[in-house]
Design an enzyme around this catalytic site. Structure first.
Site, PDB file in Angstrom:
ATOM      1  NE  ARG A  20      -0.401  -0.051   4.992  1.00  0.00           N
ATOM      2  CZ  ARG A  20      -0.990  -0.122   6.191  1.00  0.00           C
ATOM      3  NH1 ARG A  20      -2.326  -0.116   6.255  1.00  0.00           N
ATOM      4  NH2 ARG A  20      -0.283  -0.206   7.284  1.00  0.00           N
ATOM      5  CG  ASN A  94       8.211   1.595   0.794  1.00  0.00           C
ATOM      6  OD1 ASN A  94       8.537   2.774   0.849  1.00  0.00           O
ATOM      7  ND2 ASN A  94       6.963   1.189   1.047  1.00  0.00           N
ATOM      8  CE1 TYR A 159       9.418   6.742   9.729  1.00  0.00           C
ATOM      9  CE2 TYR A 159       9.913   9.055   9.332  1.00  0.00           C
ATOM     10  CZ  TYR A 159       9.483   7.822   8.873  1.00  0.00           C
ATOM     11  OH  TYR A 159       9.133   7.670   7.552  1.00  0.00           O
ATOM     12  CB  ALA A 161      17.494   8.022  15.189  1.00  0.00           C
TER      13      ALA A 161
END
Length: 263
Positions: A20, A94, A159, A161
């Site tokens: 998605r 991803n 996040y 980092a």
């Protein structure tokens, strides 16, 4: 830039976290450029849905269930690619998660969860993909980082980092394989209307001013943060992915699609 400028005919692509959002947008863009695209995701139903959409374009596809935290699961994913498609030309890593919280609020578990999926997962996937690409003598690896891998955001220190880490890892890895016909780059999405931003639990909800709705906050942040004044889309990310999948001499880069937000 349109996908028609870059032909990926005959190429085999794997999108990890392609069920998605940004991953699906990249998958569809690669398929429209001519690639056969496998979709790997933790959610089998989401992977199957994106794979079905790719097949509607006349391209081959398959859905693979993977847990990027687990080395055995990642190795099994690559074994499936090799068995069913014979090679791997393009890999997009991803898979990722996000949660919100100030440094004072964060738990050790929140920190570890993000690092395990967002950073360790990229490492495990790259390592497995490299072995198959080496058999073919070339390859294109694209790791999804974020604008938060270039610029820090409050309530997203963990996040940020992890995404800075993806960029550093990508640059170092690219130099290791630069003489092997394999390129490694990081794609850095800007403000995209996915779960990190949208909804009452996303940044636009958390950062809403008094009396402001989530939708109003979303519109305000686009206007305030982005020189172009509008958010990016998964399809925008797909355009850059098609370019990187086609470019033999672009490697070690962290390229943002962010409407001019970052340097």
């Amino acid at each position: 830039m349109t996908n028609s400028q870059f032909s990926l005919d005959g190429k085999i692509a794997l999108i990890v976290g392609g069920g998605r959002g940004i991953g699906a947008g990249i998958a569809m863009s690669l398929a429209k450029a001519g690639a056969d695209v496998l979709i790997a995701d933790f959610d089998a139903d989401l992977a199957g849905g994106t794979a079905a959409e790719i097949e509607k374009l006349g391209r081959r596809s398959a859905a693979i269930t993977v847990d990027v935290r687990d080395p055995a699961s990642v190795q099994a994913m690559i074994a499936t690619v090799e068995r069913d498609f014979g090679k791997l030309d393009i890999a997009v890593n991803n898979a990722g998660i996000v949660s919100l919280g100030s440094v004072a609020e964060l738990t050790v578990q929140q920190w570890d969860d993000l690092m395990t999926i967002n950073l360790r997962g990229v490492f495990l996937c790259c390592q497995a993909e490299l072995a198959l690409m080496r058999k073919g003598g070339s390859g294109r690896i694209i790791n999804t980082s974020s604008i938060a891998g270039k610029i820090g955001f409050p309530d997203l220190a963990h996040y940020t980092a992890s995404k800075f880490g993806v960029i550093g890892f990508t640059n170092a890895f690219a130099k290791e394989v630069a003489r092997e016909g394999i390129t490694v780059n990081a794609l850095c999405p800007g403000i995209v209307g996915t779960g990190m931003w949208r909804g009452d639990t996303g940044l636009s909800g958390r950062w809403a001013q008094d009396g402001e709705s989530e939708e109003q906050s979303w519109e305000r942040h686009q206007s305030a943060l982005l020189p172009q004044g509008e958010a990016q889309t998964p399809e925008d990310m797909g355009q850059l992915a098609v370019f990187l999948a086609s470019a033999p001499h672009v490697t070690g880069q962290a390229m943002a699609v962010d409407g001019g937000f970052s340097l």
